[in-house]
Design a protein around this motif. Structure first.
Motif, PDB file in Angstrom:
ATOM      1  N   GLU A 185       0.836  -1.204   0.000  1.00 51.67           N
ATOM      2  CA  GLU A 185       0.000   0.000   0.000  1.00 51.67           C
ATOM      3  C   GLU A 185       0.869   1.251   0.000  1.00 51.67           C
ATOM      4  O   GLU A 185       0.556   2.245  -0.656  1.00 51.67           O
ATOM      5  N   GLY A 186       1.996   1.172   0.727  1.00 51.92           N
ATOM      6  CA  GLY A 186       2.904   2.308   0.742  1.00 51.92           C
ATOM      7  C   GLY A 186       3.503   2.583  -0.618  1.00 51.92           C
ATOM      8  O   GLY A 186       3.653   3.733  -1.029  1.00 51.92           O
ATOM      9  N   GLY A 187       3.846   1.513  -1.334  1.00 53.14           N
ATOM     10  CA  GLY A 187       4.395   1.677  -2.680  1.00 53.14           C
ATOM     11  C   GLY A 187       3.384   2.258  -3.633  1.00 53.14           C
ATOM     12  O   GLY A 187       3.708   3.132  -4.451  1.00 53.14           O
ATOM     13  N   LEU A 188       2.152   1.804  -3.535  1.00 51.10           N
ATOM     14  CA  LEU A 188       1.091   2.356  -4.374  1.00 51.10           C
ATOM     15  C   LEU A 188       0.876   3.831  -4.064  1.00 51.10           C
ATOM     16  O   LEU A 188       0.691   4.647  -4.967  1.00 51.10           O
ATOM     17  N   GLY A 189       0.937   4.187  -2.778  1.00 53.79           N
ATOM     18  CA  GLY A 189       0.769   5.581  -2.390  1.00 53.79           C
ATOM     19  C   GLY A 189       1.855   6.476  -2.963  1.00 53.79           C
ATOM     20  O   GLY A 189       1.582   7.588  -3.430  1.00 53.79           O
ATOM     21  N   ARG A 190       3.094   5.995  -2.960  1.00 58.37           N
ATOM     22  CA  ARG A 190       4.200   6.777  -3.516  1.00 58.37           C
ATOM     23  C   ARG A 190       4.051   6.940  -5.028  1.00 58.37           C
ATOM     24  O   ARG A 190       4.343   7.997  -5.583  1.00 58.37           O
ATOM     25  N   MET A 191       3.611   5.862  -5.689  1.00 54.51           N
ATOM     26  CA  MET A 191       3.397   5.938  -7.124  1.00 54.51           C
ATOM     27  C   MET A 191       2.315   6.973  -7.454  1.00 54.51           C
ATOM     28  O   MET A 191       2.465   7.795  -8.361  1.00 54.51           O
ATOM     29  N   ASP A 192       1.246   6.940  -6.690  1.00 57.39           N
ATOM     30  CA  ASP A 192       0.154   7.883  -6.901  1.00 57.39           C
ATOM     31  C   ASP A 192       0.615   9.311  -6.619  1.00 57.39           C
ATOM     32  O   ASP A 192       0.280  10.245  -7.353  1.00 57.39           O
ATOM     33  N   GLN A 193       1.402   9.471  -5.569  1.00 58.06           N
ATOM     34  CA  GLN A 193       1.933  10.792  -5.222  1.00 58.06           C
ATOM     35  C   GLN A 193       2.831  11.328  -6.343  1.00 58.06           C
ATOM     36  O   GLN A 193       2.773  12.523  -6.689  1.00 58.06           O
ATOM     37  N   ALA A 194       3.643  10.451  -6.926  1.00 59.56           N
ATOM     38  CA  ALA A 194       4.541  10.869  -7.999  1.00 59.56           C
ATOM     39  C   ALA A 194       3.774  11.306  -9.235  1.00 59.56           C
ATOM     40  O   ALA A 194       4.116  12.299  -9.883  1.00 59.56           O
ATOM     41  N   LEU A 195       2.705  10.579  -9.572  1.00 59.15           N
ATOM     42  CA  LEU A 195       1.905  10.948 -10.739  1.00 59.15           C
ATOM     43  C   LEU A 195       1.171  12.273 -10.498  1.00 59.15           C
ATOM     44  O   LEU A 195       1.055  13.105 -11.409  1.00 59.15           O
ATOM     45  N   ALA A 196       0.689  12.470  -9.270  1.00 62.32           N
ATOM     46  CA  ALA A 196       0.042  13.742  -8.938  1.00 62.32           C
ATOM     47  C   ALA A 196       1.049  14.897  -9.023  1.00 62.32           C
ATOM     48  O   ALA A 196       0.714  16.003  -9.485  1.00 62.32           O
ATOM     49  N   TYR A 197       2.275  14.643  -8.606  1.00 65.21           N
ATOM     50  CA  TYR A 197       3.332  15.651  -8.674  1.00 65.21           C
ATOM     51  C   TYR A 197       3.642  16.010 -10.125  1.00 65.21           C
ATOM     52  O   TYR A 197       3.844  17.190 -10.465  1.00 65.21           O
ATOM     53  N   LEU A 198       3.655  15.002 -10.999  1.00 67.28           N
ATOM     54  CA  LEU A 198       3.862  15.264 -12.414  1.00 67.28           C
ATOM     55  C   LEU A 198       2.741  16.125 -12.972  1.00 67.28           C
ATOM     56  O   LEU A 198       2.987  17.081 -13.722  1.00 67.28           O
TER      57      LEU A 198
END
Length: 211
Positions: A185-198
């Motif tokens: 879940e933490g990895g998914l959260g980081r991936m989602d955060q990175a896409l939002a940052y982009l």
């Protein structure tokens, strides 16, 4: 979201296709087990074929090389389906974020462990690390085609290829930096955060003034 096995049981999938898919899944399951038990380099195609009770020639009909057993992503069809199902009014990046989460949430704990091990192999085996470049290029092409379909652009245009490359690059940078958390879940959260940052334009914090 249905699992791969559940999807193969749909009436729209013919008996021959289901049989082929199960043979392919069996080959891969035995291969991954042998990789764990014996090591990747020590596991030959012949050993995999024997464990799966198929001939080496049958193995090669499903996987052109031993590397393909690890490199092939079985979840692309799910990502494509999820992406195409996103409402047209949301942005492309938001559609991708929702699609990634939908696919991730469709994996049970065993599948997540298998994917984590698959990624570990790609990171640790030199020939697989080299093959990852080809996989990145394939992923960019797949994503470019999907986005082009959604927005009505040329998938080979400079703008769209650059956009697809940026998306893949952002996701891979997070995967490389947090591979131990990737299939959690933490990895998914980081991936989602990175896409939002982009999507926000990759703003960097202001540099503090020198004193």
């Amino acid at each position: 979201m249905k699992s791969l096995a559940e999807s193969l049981d749909r009436p729209t999938v013919g008996l021959r296709e289901r049989k082929k898919a199960r043979t392919r899944a069996s080959i891969r399951e035995h291969a991954m087990r042998l990789f764990r038990e014996q090591g990747y380099a020590e596991t030959t195609v012949e050993k995999i074929a024997e464990a799966a009770e198929v001939s080496p020639s049958t193995f090669f009909r499903y996987f052109p090389t031993k590397e393909d057993v690890v490199m092939t992503d079985d979840y692309d069809p799910f990502l494509i389906e999820a992406f195409r199902a996103q409402p047209p009014e949301i942005s492309v990046i938001e559609a991708l974020r929702r699609s990634v989460r939908a696919v991730w949430e469709g994996l049970d704990s065993e599948l997540l462990r298998n994917e984590a091990y698959r990624y570990q192999l790609m990171e640790s085996v030199p020939e697989l690390r080299a093959a990852m470049y080809t996989e990145y290029r394939r992923s960019i092409g797949l994503l470019a085609d999907l986005i082009a379909e959604r927005v009505g652009m040329d998938p080979n245009g400079v703008e769209l290829r650059a956009f697809a490359g940026a998306l893949i690059g952002v996701m891979m940078s997070v995967a490389d930096a947090h591979s131990d958390l990737l299939f959690s879940e933490g990895g998914l959260g980081r991936m989602d955060q990175a896409l939002a940052y982009l999507e926000a334009g990759l703003p960097l914090p202001a540099r503090p003034p020198r004193t």
